[in-house]
Design an enzyme around this catalytic site. Structure first.
Site, PDB file in Angstrom:
ATOM      1  N   TYR A   1       0.287  -0.283  10.783  1.00  0.00           N
ATOM      2  CA  TYR A   1      -0.152  -0.593   9.421  1.00  0.00           C
ATOM      3  C   TYR A   1       0.963  -0.304   8.414  1.00  0.00           C
ATOM      4  CZ  TYR A   1      -2.816  -0.437   5.062  1.00  0.00           C
ATOM      5  OH  TYR A   1      -3.268  -0.650   3.772  1.00  0.00           O
TER       6      TYR A   1
ATOM      7  N   SER B   1       0.846  -1.185   0.000  1.00  0.00           N
ATOM      8  CA  SER B   1       0.000   0.000   0.000  1.00  0.00           C
ATOM      9  C   SER B   1       0.880   1.234   0.000  1.00  0.00           C
ATOM     10  CB  SER B   1      -0.889   0.005   1.250  1.00  0.00           C
ATOM     11  OG  SER B   1      -1.468   1.276   1.467  1.00  0.00           O
TER      12      SER B   1
END
Length: 326
Positions: A185, A159
């Site tokens: 994350y 990501s």
């Protein structure tokens, strides 16, 4: 830095859909596994691969939800897998290996984002455990089937969130530093990219190439742990509350978001390449921190030395090595 982490000029762009990315490619006779393939980007990836003729296995932690989502899709099998439970990963891999099938495509698509602090049964931080370690163990256990394919590809969903943080090798599980759900994350997404670098280096002699992907910003199930106020800060809704689709701003729909994954899994444009981070159906440029540019990949997510260090740490944390039997 990897010498091949430069755009190759594919002719695609941020608006390209998964169906456009695969074009007329036939996957007849090919077998694919797509984790998280029963919702969002994973489901669109499964649909397009199956439509091209691949036999697609979808391992899922919620079999009932998966069966409902996959109903009516041809060439699709549903299986049980919980990535945060090592015994579940091993059991799934054993079942697949026992079938004797080669594995042509492995898409590591399942993941969680910005979750409240939690640890798995081993005491490992949950985002790092689910997003990286589970897929590390799965890929290693399936290695014999990937080798059997004689030209397999492993695609892991990273990501743009990797830009938030690299790997804190001194405290990967937040045992001493305060937990930050976004830092956790970002660390896990950096891990996904570094995993592709290391796996490709090991797999290329066996005909196994690995890639990591930024799919774009797609509002979907991954955002389930965010409050409406947090989602609002991303500017994904217009004044009427409708989701904005503006791929030039990295705001994509599901069809566009799955495109780079499908492209990495199937495109002949990537023959001879691997270990690269991709976005918008092309190899991404390296974007140094502080440049002020959007997109691209940070140096820390494609560094071979960091990739090797993460690989060794992952082997230690999972007790798993390539060619190891479940």
């Amino acid at each position: 830095m990897p010498f091949n982490q430069v755009p190759i000029g594919t002719g695609f762009n941020a608006s390209t859909t998964a169906e456009e990315a695969i074009g007329q490619t036939s996957l007849a006779g090919k077998t694919a596994i797509v984790t998280g393939g029963y919702s969002g980007l994973g489901l669109e990836t499964v649909r397009v691969l199956a439509q091209a003729g691949a036999r697609v296995i979808v391992p899922a932690r919620s079999p009932e939800r998966a069966r409902a989502a996959l109903e009516g899709l041809p060439n699709v099998e549903q299986e049980m897998l919980e990535l945060s439970q090592p015994e579940s990963v091993d059991a799934f891999a054993l079942r697949f290996l026992a079938s004797g099938r080669a594995l042509d495509i492995l898409v590591n698509s399942a993941g969680i984002m910005a979750t409240p602090f939690a640890r798995d049964a081993r005491g490992y931080e949950s985002q790092f455990s689910t997003n990286h370690l589970g897929h590390f163990q799965l890929s290693a256990r399936l290695w014999p089937a990937l080798r059997r394919a004689g030209g397999a590809r492993v695609v892991s969903l990273s990501s743009g969130g990797h830009q938030i943080a690299g790997i804190d090798f001194d405290d990967v599980h937040f045992e001493r530093r305060a937990y930050d759900k976004w830092v956790a994350y970002g660390q896990s997404k950096t891990a996904n990219a570094l995993f592709a670098v290391a796996l490709d280096a090991l797999g290329a002699p066996e005909g196994i190439r690995a890639f990591s992907v930024h799919p774009g910003s797609v509002l979907g199930p991954l955002a389930r742990h965010l409050t409406p106020e947090e989602i609002a800060t991303f500017g994904v809704h217009d004044a009427n509350g409708q989701v904005i689709v503006a791929p030039e701003r990295d705001l994509k729909n599901v069809q566009q978001g799955a495109a780079t994954t499908v492209w990495c899994a199937t495109s002949a444009q990537l023959d001879g390449l691997g270990g690269v981070y991709c976005e918008n159906c092309d190899v991404a440029r390296i974007n140094a921190a502080g440049s002020g540019e959007r997109g691209g990949v940070r140096p820390w997510a494609v560094d071979p030395d960091l990739a090797d260090r993460l690989w060794r740490l992952s082997e230690s944390l999972t007790g798993t090595q390539l060619n190891g039997s479940p």
